[in-house]
Design an enzyme around this catalytic site. Structure first.
Site, short mmCIF file in Angstrom:
data_model
loop_
_atom_site.label_atom_id
_atom_site.label_comp_id
_atom_site.label_asym_id
_atom_site.label_seq_id
_atom_site.Cartn_x
_atom_site.Cartn_y
_atom_site.Cartn_z
N HIS A 17 0.84 -1.21 0.00
CA HIS A 17 0.00 0.00 0.00
C HIS A 17 0.87 1.26 0.00
O HIS A 17 0.59 2.23 -0.71
CB HIS A 17 -0.89 0.03 1.25
CG HIS A 17 -1.91 -1.07 1.32
ND1 HIS A 17 -2.08 -1.87 2.43
CD2 HIS A 17 -2.82 -1.49 0.41
CE1 HIS A 17 -3.07 -2.74 2.19
NE2 HIS A 17 -3.52 -2.53 0.98
N ARG A 90 -2.30 -6.61 -7.75
CA ARG A 90 -1.19 -7.53 -7.46
C ARG A 90 -1.14 -8.69 -8.44
O ARG A 90 -0.08 -9.10 -8.88
CB ARG A 90 -1.32 -8.11 -6.04
CG ARG A 90 -0.99 -7.14 -4.95
CD ARG A 90 -1.49 -7.64 -3.65
NE ARG A 90 -2.91 -7.90 -3.74
CZ ARG A 90 -3.70 -8.22 -2.72
NH1 ARG A 90 -3.19 -8.36 -1.53
NH2 ARG A 90 -4.99 -8.42 -2.89
N SER A 128 -2.94 -7.48 3.63
CA SER A 128 -3.10 -7.17 5.06
C SER A 128 -3.48 -8.44 5.81
O SER A 128 -2.98 -8.69 6.91
CB SER A 128 -4.19 -6.12 5.26
OG SER A 128 -3.83 -4.93 4.62
#
Ligand code: PNS
Length: 172
Positions: A17, A90, A128
């Site tokens: 991020h 990604r 995350s």
């Protein structure tokens, strides 16, 4: 001035991020990182904590501001006069959801462009959730998240373990 909004849950922000925010800041005059206050998934960090953690990681990048928002991303973008939405990609597996969100956002707000940044290869495997899983099991997360986030994760899981070890009748 072109304002770009980079919205997300950021629970917590990873190096991936951070990389996207910094790269977006090199292109757009101002980048607002929008921390969504009510993600569908269970969050580990409160909205204020998520804002604080990402802000700290971005200290020294002058044209990025981290703020929380509620409601629709398109409405928030309009309220801050953002003309661009930034998202990171990604893998091909991200594409389907990003495409769906981009098209829905465009339907709701035709003037808003979505710009997807391809991940930097070293962060392509990060998320995350996987970082939280590793941290919760005591694994090393160095290099996966900014240092302040790593510290916050360790502290959070230490506190959660301490609370879990206190008999329930003492905490309720
Ligand atoms: O980091 P995430 O969880 O992939 O971010 C998803 C986010 C917060 C960008 C998305 O859920 C969102 O835009 N939420 C705000 C509410 C909204 O506008 N929903 C419709 C999206 S098409």
């Amino acid at each position: 001035m072109t304002i770009a909004l980079y919205p997300g849950s950021f629970d917590p922000a990873t190096m991936g991020h951070l990389d996207i925010a910094v790269r977006a800041a090199a292109i757009f005059e101002k980048v607002v990182v929008g921390v969504y206050d009510a993600p569908a998934k269970n969050v580990l960090f409160s909205t204020d904590e998520r804002v604080e953690l990402f802000s700290r990681s971005l200290e020294g990048v002058p044209n990025v501001e981290v703020l929380s928002f509620s409601g629709l991303t398109v409405d928030y973008a309009k309220s801050i006069n953002a003309k661009v939405l930034v998202r990171g990609l990604r893998a091909i597996s991200d594409f389907e959801l990003e495409m769906q969100m981009a098209l829905l956002n465009r339907k709701m707000s035709p003037g808003l462009e979505v710009v997807c940044f391809m991940t930097s290869i070293e962060y392509s495997f990060l998320s995350s959730s996987i970082v939280k899983e590793i941290a919760s099991l005591g694994g090393c997360i160095s290099g996966m998240v900014p240092n302040n986030v790593a510290q916050a994760l360790e502290e959070k899981y230490r506190k959660l373990k301490d609370t879990a070890s206190i008999p329930r009748y003492l905490t309720s």
